[in-house]
Write an enzyme that holds these catalytic residues in place. Structure first.
Site, PDB file in Angstrom:
ATOM      1  N   ARG A   1     -23.896 -84.916  67.751  1.00  0.00           N
ATOM      2  CA  ARG A   1     -23.510 -84.931  69.050  1.00  0.00           C
ATOM      3  C   ARG A   1     -23.914 -86.214  69.780  1.00  0.00           C
ATOM      4  O   ARG A   1     -23.129 -86.658  70.536  1.00  0.00           O
ATOM      5  CB  ARG A   1     -24.475 -83.974  69.695  1.00  0.00           C
ATOM      6  CG  ARG A   1     -24.221 -83.682  71.261  1.00  0.00           C
ATOM      7  CD  ARG A   1     -24.472 -82.411  72.077  1.00  0.00           C
ATOM      8  NE  ARG A   1     -25.471 -81.616  71.412  1.00  0.00           N
ATOM      9  CZ  ARG A   1     -26.694 -81.801  71.400  1.00  0.00           C
ATOM     10  NH1 ARG A   1     -27.148 -82.933  72.097  1.00  0.00           N
ATOM     11  NH2 ARG A   1     -27.665 -80.935  71.035  1.00  0.00           N
TER      12      ARG A   1
ATOM     13  N   TYR B   1      -2.504 -85.104  87.903  1.00  0.00           N
ATOM     14  CA  TYR B   1      -2.413 -84.003  86.662  1.00  0.00           C
ATOM     15  C   TYR B   1      -3.084 -82.709  87.148  1.00  0.00           C
ATOM     16  O   TYR B   1      -4.199 -82.771  87.943  1.00  0.00           O
ATOM     17  CB  TYR B   1      -3.214 -84.538  85.562  1.00  0.00           C
ATOM     18  CG  TYR B   1      -3.227 -83.431  84.340  1.00  0.00           C
ATOM     19  CD1 TYR B   1      -2.362 -83.077  83.782  1.00  0.00           C
ATOM     20  CD2 TYR B   1      -4.510 -83.119  84.229  1.00  0.00           C
ATOM     21  CE1 TYR B   1      -2.400 -82.245  82.663  1.00  0.00           C
ATOM     22  CE2 TYR B   1      -4.568 -81.920  83.140  1.00  0.00           C
ATOM     23  CZ  TYR B   1      -3.491 -81.677  82.468  1.00  0.00           C
ATOM     24  OH  TYR B   1      -3.693 -80.758  81.512  1.00  0.00           O
TER      25      TYR B   1
ATOM     26  N   ASP C   1      -6.503 -93.346  85.247  1.00  0.00           N
ATOM     27  CA  ASP C   1      -5.954 -92.211  84.068  1.00  0.00           C
ATOM     28  C   ASP C   1      -4.810 -93.102  83.611  1.00  0.00           C
ATOM     29  O   ASP C   1      -3.797 -93.227  84.095  1.00  0.00           O
ATOM     30  CB  ASP C   1      -6.017 -91.028  84.596  1.00  0.00           C
ATOM     31  CG  ASP C   1      -5.186 -90.131  83.594  1.00  0.00           C
ATOM     32  OD1 ASP C   1      -4.662 -90.349  82.453  1.00  0.00           O
ATOM     33  OD2 ASP C   1      -5.685 -88.868  83.812  1.00  0.00           O
TER      34      ASP C   1
ATOM     35  N   LYS D   1      -2.014 -86.788  74.029  1.00  0.00           N
ATOM     36  CA  LYS D   1      -0.958 -87.066  74.447  1.00  0.00           C
ATOM     37  C   LYS D   1      -0.471 -88.307  73.349  1.00  0.00           C
ATOM     38  O   LYS D   1      -0.514 -87.882  72.210  1.00  0.00           O
ATOM     39  CB  LYS D   1      -0.667 -87.485  75.945  1.00  0.00           C
ATOM     40  CG  LYS D   1      -1.546 -86.540  76.652  1.00  0.00           C
ATOM     41  CD  LYS D   1      -0.910 -85.035  76.797  1.00  0.00           C
ATOM     42  CE  LYS D   1      -1.894 -84.221  77.506  1.00  0.00           C
ATOM     43  NZ  LYS D   1      -2.318 -84.553  78.760  1.00  0.00           N
TER      44      LYS D   1
HETATM   45  C1  PLP Z   1      -3.194 -83.857  79.747  1.00  0.00           C
HETATM   46  C2  PLP Z   1      -3.714 -84.939  80.712  1.00  0.00           C
HETATM   47  C3  PLP Z   1      -5.203 -84.591  81.035  1.00  0.00           C
HETATM   48  C4  PLP Z   1      -6.075 -83.699  80.432  1.00  0.00           C
HETATM   49  O1  PLP Z   1      -6.197 -83.868  78.964  1.00  0.00           O
HETATM   50  P1  PLP Z   1      -6.514 -82.883  77.791  1.00  0.00           P
HETATM   51  O2  PLP Z   1      -6.599 -83.636  76.498  1.00  0.00           O
HETATM   52  O3  PLP Z   1      -5.276 -81.802  77.908  1.00  0.00           O
HETATM   53  O4  PLP Z   1      -7.728 -82.041  78.269  1.00  0.00           O
HETATM   54  C5  PLP Z   1      -5.517 -85.556  82.012  1.00  0.00           C
HETATM   55  N1  PLP Z   1      -4.747 -86.620  82.434  1.00  0.00           N
HETATM   56  C6  PLP Z   1      -3.377 -86.562  82.351  1.00  0.00           C
HETATM   57  C7  PLP Z   1      -2.663 -87.649  83.114  1.00  0.00           C
HETATM   58  C8  PLP Z   1      -2.876 -85.669  81.247  1.00  0.00           C
HETATM   59  O5  PLP Z   1      -1.554 -85.750  81.006  1.00  0.00           O
END
Ligand code: PLP
Length: 377
Positions: A46, A98, A170, A195
C-alpha cells in the site's frame, strides 16, 4: 528525449539487474526486512511496490513532474487529491466537467465542507471573478467532456498570479504525449489512465502528477492512508499500454479528423464538436498549448429518433461508456457519463437527447465511417 521515445525508454527497471525489458510484476503484499532498522526500500505494497513505482516514475518523466502517484482509478486519484482541501476551502471547477468529478464534488467534497463553484474556465476572466480569499484550487478539464471547450492554462495561471491557489489540470483527453500542463503553469495534473494511457479498455487506473516535492509528500501520506493504490498487475498493464501511446494517439487523431469531416457533411448531423477542425473556436489556442487535438468528438443529430437509431445499429462501433481505447466507442452522455449532472445544469451545457459522443479508436477510418453511415440510415 522526445515524447514518443520517452514513452518507451524514460524509465528502465531500476530496482533489479536481471535485464528484464518488460517491467516485472511484483505480486507481493509485503517485503521482508534484512534486519532491525533495515529496509530494502519496500515494506508493504500500500505504501509502495516496485511495479507501481516504475509506472509512477514513467508518468513523472512524461509530464515533467517531481513525482507521480498511481491510484486504482481516475476517481480514486481525484478523490485522494481533494483531501488536500479543508472545510471552508473553495474550489473553482470547469462547468463542463466529467460527470464522475461532478458527482464527487457535489456529494463528497460538499459534505466535507468544500465549496465548489463551477465556472466557464475557457474564459480566464470568469475564473478571476470567481476567486475569493478562500479559494484554494482551480480544477480545469480541457478539452471538456463532452462539449470540447478548451481552457487557456497559461492565462488562468496568470490570473492566479502568486496567490496560494493550486492549478489542477485533468489531462486525460490529451495525455502527456500531446500536452504538458505543468509546463503551462499547472501545479498538479490528474489522469484517468483507464483511457488513453492504458489504451486497451482492459484496466482502471489513475494518476496525480505534481510539480512540487512538498505537495508530493502530503499526497504520499494520503495515498498510503486512504489506500486506493494501483495494483502491481494493473501497473504493469499501464506501463505496457504507454509503450504504444504515441502511435495510438497519432492514429486515433488521424481517424478522428476524417470522421469529423465526414460527420459534417451528413444531413442528419446538426453540429460537430472536434477541437481539430480549423473552425473550432479553440483551434488556435489548442495549437499553442498542445501538440495535438486528441480523438474525442461529440455531435448533435436532428432528432431523438436519429440518436437512438445510431446507438441501436452500430456494429463495429461499440455502444459503451469510457474512451481512449483502441476500439471506437459511442456514448449517450445524457443517460451515461452525465446522468448524475442535475438536469437544468446538463441542458444549459448542451447535453441533451440529441447529443452523441465518439471516442475514435485505431481501426481503419473507412470502417468506422461505413459503420456510422449504415447505422444512420
Ligand atoms: C474517466 C475519466 C475520469 C475518471 O476516471 P476513472 O478511471 O473512470 O475513475 C476523470 N476524468 C476524465 C476526464 C475522465 O474521462
Amino acid at each position: 528525449m522526445t515524447p514518443e521515445t520517452a514513452c518507451i525508454h524514460a524509465v528502465r527497471d531500476a530496482t533489479h539487474s536481471t535485464g528484464a525489458v518488460g517491467v516485472p510484476i511484483y505480486q507481493s503484499a509485503t517485503f521482508a526486512h534484512p534486519g532491525v532498522g533495515q529496509s530494502t526500500g519496500y515494506d508493504y505494497s500500500r505504501a509502495q511496490n516496485p511495479t507501481r513505482e516504475h509506472v509512477e516514475k514513467l508518468l513523472a518523466a512524461l509530464e515533467g513532474g517531481a513525482e507521480a502517484l498511481a491510484f486504482s482509478s481516475g476517481m480514486a486519484a481525484i478523490a485522494t487529491l481533494l483531501e488536500l482541501l479543508s472545510p471552508g476551502d473553495e474550489l473553482i471547477a470547469t462547468d463542463d466537467l466529467y460527470g464522475g468529478s461532478v458527482r464527487l464534488f457535489n456529494n463528497v467534497s460538499a459534505k466535507n465542507g468544500v465549496i465548489v463553484r463551477y465556472v466557464d474556465t475557457s474564459d480566464p476572466a470568469a475564473v478571476s471573478t470567481a476567486i475569493t480569499d478562500k479559494t484554494k484550487a482551480v480544477f480545469v478539464e480541457s478539452p471538456t467532456n463532452p462539449m470540447m471547450k478548451v481552457s487557456d492554462l497559461a492565462a488562468i495561471k496568470k490570473t492566479i498570479g502568486n496567490k496560494q491557489i493550486l492549478l489542477i489540470a485533468d489531462n486525460t483527453f490529451l495525455t502527456p504525449y500531446f500536452c504538458n500542463p505543468l509546463a503551462l503553469g499547472a501545479d498538479i495534473v490528474v489522469h484517468s489512465a483507464t483511457k488513453y494511457l492504458s489504451g486497451h479498455n482492459d484496466t482502471l487506473a489513475g494518476f496525480v502528477v505534481v510539480r512540487s516535492p512538498e505537495i508530493a509528500e502530503k499526497l504520499r501520506l494520503l495515498q498510503k492512508t486512504i489506500g486506493a493504490v494501483l495494483s502491481p498487475f494493473d501497473a504493469f498493464l499501464v506501463t505496457r499500454g504507454i509503450k504504444t501511446l504515441a502511435i495510438r494517439m497519432e492514429k486515433a487523431q488521424e481517424n478522428a479528423l476524417k470522421v469529423a469531416h465526414w460527420l459534417r457533411k451528413q444531413a442528419k448531423v446538426t453540429a460537430v464538436h472536434y477541437v481539430g477542425l480549423p473552425d473550432h473556436p479553440a483551434y488556435e489556442l489548442s495549437r499553442r498549448q498542445a501538440r495535438g487535438f486528441g480523438s474525442m468528438i461529440s455531435f448533435s443529430v436532428d432528432s431523438v429518433e436519429t440518436a437512438s437509431t445510431i446507438l441501436n445499429n452500430t456494429e463495429l462501433i461499440l455502444f459503451a461508456e469510457s474512451l481512449g481505447g483502441v476500439e471506437t466507442l459511442i456514448t449517450y452522455p445524457m443517460t451515461q457519463t452525465h446522468a448524475d449532472v442535475p438536469e437544468a445544469e446538463r441542458l444549459a451545457r448542451g447535453i441533451d437527447e440529441k447529443l452523441l459522443r465518439l471516442s475514435v479508436g485505431i481501426e481503419a477510418a473507412e470502417d468506422i465511417i461505413n459503420d456510422l453511415e449504415r447505422a444512420m440510415r
